[in-house]
Write a protein that holds these residues in place. Structure first.
Motif, PDB file in Angstrom:
ATOM      1  N   VAL A 112       0.856  -1.185   0.000  1.00  0.00           N
ATOM      2  CA  VAL A 112       0.000   0.000   0.000  1.00  0.00           C
ATOM      3  C   VAL A 112       0.892   1.235   0.000  1.00  0.00           C
ATOM      4  CG1 VAL A 112      -1.735   1.284   1.302  1.00  0.00           C
ATOM      5  CG2 VAL A 112      -1.860  -1.211   1.178  1.00  0.00           C
ATOM      6  N   ARG A 113       0.589   2.149  -0.905  1.00  0.00           N
ATOM      7  CA  ARG A 113       1.344   3.396  -1.016  1.00  0.00           C
ATOM      8  C   ARG A 113       0.375   4.568  -0.839  1.00  0.00           C
ATOM      9  NH1 ARG A 113       3.467  -0.224  -4.546  1.00  0.00           N
ATOM     10  NH2 ARG A 113       5.732  -0.473  -4.489  1.00  0.00           N
TER      11      ARG A 113
ATOM     12  N   SER B 256       2.838  -2.679   9.854  1.00  0.00           N
ATOM     13  CA  SER B 256       3.733  -1.527   9.871  1.00  0.00           C
ATOM     14  C   SER B 256       2.946  -0.279  10.224  1.00  0.00           C
ATOM     15  CB  SER B 256       4.495  -1.361   8.553  1.00  0.00           C
ATOM     16  OG  SER B 256       3.653  -1.079   7.476  1.00  0.00           O
ATOM     17  N   ILE B 257       3.670   0.704  10.745  1.00  0.00           N
ATOM     18  CA  ILE B 257       3.064   1.950  11.214  1.00  0.00           C
ATOM     19  C   ILE B 257       3.901   3.128  10.745  1.00  0.00           C
ATOM     20  CG2 ILE B 257       2.489   3.334  13.258  1.00  0.00           C
ATOM     21  CD1 ILE B 257       2.115   0.708  14.811  1.00  0.00           C
TER      22      ILE B 257
ATOM     23  N   ILE C 211       6.054   9.404  -0.593  1.00  0.00           N
ATOM     24  CA  ILE C 211       5.257   8.175  -0.585  1.00  0.00           C
ATOM     25  C   ILE C 211       5.504   7.428   0.721  1.00  0.00           C
ATOM     26  CG2 ILE C 211       4.853   5.940  -1.713  1.00  0.00           C
ATOM     27  CD1 ILE C 211       3.891   8.413  -3.306  1.00  0.00           C
ATOM     28  N   ILE C 212       4.413   7.040   1.368  1.00  0.00           N
ATOM     29  CA  ILE C 212       4.457   6.249   2.594  1.00  0.00           C
ATOM     30  C   ILE C 212       3.951   4.867   2.218  1.00  0.00           C
ATOM     31  CG2 ILE C 212       3.552   6.006   4.931  1.00  0.00           C
ATOM     32  CD1 ILE C 212       3.050   9.154   4.713  1.00  0.00           C
ATOM     33  N   ALA C 213       4.810   3.865   2.332  1.00  0.00           N
ATOM     34  CA  ALA C 213       4.450   2.514   1.886  1.00  0.00           C
ATOM     35  C   ALA C 213       4.466   1.535   3.043  1.00  0.00           C
ATOM     36  CB  ALA C 213       5.428   2.050   0.805  1.00  0.00           C
ATOM     37  N   SER C 214       3.597   0.547   2.954  1.00  0.00           N
ATOM     38  CA  SER C 214       3.611  -0.529   3.938  1.00  0.00           C
ATOM     39  C   SER C 214       4.901  -1.335   3.756  1.00  0.00           C
ATOM     40  CB  SER C 214       2.389  -1.430   3.762  1.00  0.00           C
ATOM     41  OG  SER C 214       2.343  -1.988   2.457  1.00  0.00           O
TER      42      SER C 214
ATOM     43  N   PHE D 166      -0.858  -0.138   8.809  1.00  0.00           N
ATOM     44  CA  PHE D 166      -1.030  -1.049   7.685  1.00  0.00           C
ATOM     45  C   PHE D 166      -1.271  -2.438   8.258  1.00  0.00           C
ATOM     46  CE2 PHE D 166       1.573   2.485   6.257  1.00  0.00           C
ATOM     47  CZ  PHE D 166       0.876   2.899   5.137  1.00  0.00           C
ATOM     48  N   LEU D 167      -2.323  -3.118   7.769  1.00  0.00           N
ATOM     49  CA  LEU D 167      -2.777  -4.385   8.339  1.00  0.00           C
ATOM     50  C   LEU D 167      -2.741  -5.506   7.316  1.00  0.00           C
ATOM     51  CD1 LEU D 167      -6.145  -3.000   9.792  1.00  0.00           C
ATOM     52  CD2 LEU D 167      -3.869  -2.770  10.789  1.00  0.00           C
ATOM     53  N   ASP D 168      -2.467  -6.720   7.801  1.00  0.00           N
ATOM     54  CA  ASP D 168      -2.568  -7.884   6.913  1.00  0.00           C
ATOM     55  C   ASP D 168      -4.043  -8.286   6.793  1.00  0.00           C
ATOM     56  OD1 ASP D 168      -3.224  -9.387   9.204  1.00  0.00           O
ATOM     57  OD2 ASP D 168      -1.297 -10.432   9.260  1.00  0.00           O
ATOM     58  N   ALA D 169      -4.331  -9.377   6.109  1.00  0.00           N
ATOM     59  CA  ALA D 169      -5.710  -9.789   5.862  1.00  0.00           C
ATOM     60  C   ALA D 169      -6.457 -10.164   7.137  1.00  0.00           C
ATOM     61  CB  ALA D 169      -5.737 -10.954   4.874  1.00  0.00           C
ATOM     62  N   SER D 170      -5.730 -10.549   8.196  1.00  0.00           N
ATOM     63  CA  SER D 170      -6.397 -10.921   9.445  1.00  0.00           C
ATOM     64  C   SER D 170      -6.524  -9.753  10.420  1.00  0.00           C
ATOM     65  CB  SER D 170      -5.650 -12.087  10.109  1.00  0.00           C
ATOM     66  OG  SER D 170      -4.360 -11.666  10.508  1.00  0.00           O
TER      67      SER D 170
END
Length: 172
Positions: free
Chosen positions: A94-95, A118-119, A130-133, A109-113
């Motif tokens: 995610v960007r 990451s924060i 750009i802020i990326a996971s 930033f969250l995984d599927a569960s």
């Protein structure tokens, strides 16, 4: 016609076209900078820390391309118990950026569960950086800047919302 009149006429005509062009660009530019209204539904969201503390928020849900693109742009404030949940169709890096965002934000930033992978804290307003996971994410949550530090939220904490369950059930 005198010899100097033709070049003068061409010069005046060129200047008139240049002024008209600049006015056109300014008018179009201003029209393009007005935010188009984008509607969001809301849902409850809970963050549970590794220590068992639970924090409740009401978040706006960004699902459609227009909602995902708009996010919290053009907002001049965000209550400490409010935020936005971005739900993506699949795991991805995610960007995000802070263009047209007036307030500092914390991004989770969250995984599927729903585990925080990451924060980014206190993202700088109006920044084009750009802020990326750090890893592929399924969701992102934006909260008011300083919330993560104030509540002690860290990687590995869990996020849950009925909106996340709906997205998982409704996607491929």
């Amino acid at each position: 016609m005198r010899p100097y009149q033709a070049p003068l006429k061409r010069c005046l005509l060129a200047c008139a076209f240049a002024v008209a062009g600049v006015l056109f660009i300014v008018i179009i530019g201003r029209a393009g900078s007005k935010p188009v209204r984008v509607e969001f539904q809301t849902a409850p969201l809970t963050i549970e820390t590794a220590g068992g503390e639970r924090f409740s928020f009401t978040v706006e849900i960004a699902l459609s391309p227009a909602q995902l693109q708009r996010g919290l742009m053009y907002r001049t404030g965000l209550a400490p118990d409010r935020g936005m949940l971005f739900a993506f169709d699949h795991l991805q890096t995610v960007r995000m950026w802070m263009k047209n965002t007036f307030i500092p934000l914390d991004m989770l930033f969250l995984d599927a569960s729903g585990v925080i992978i990451s924060i980014k804290t206190n993202a700088v307003p109006f920044s084009h950086h750009i802020i990326a996971s750090r890893a592929p994410a399924r969701y992102a949550v934006e909260l008011a800047g300083g919330t993560v530090s104030r509540l002690g939220i860290t990687d590995g904490d869990r996020v849950d919302s009925p909106a996340m369950q709906t997205r998982v059930a409704g996607s491929n």
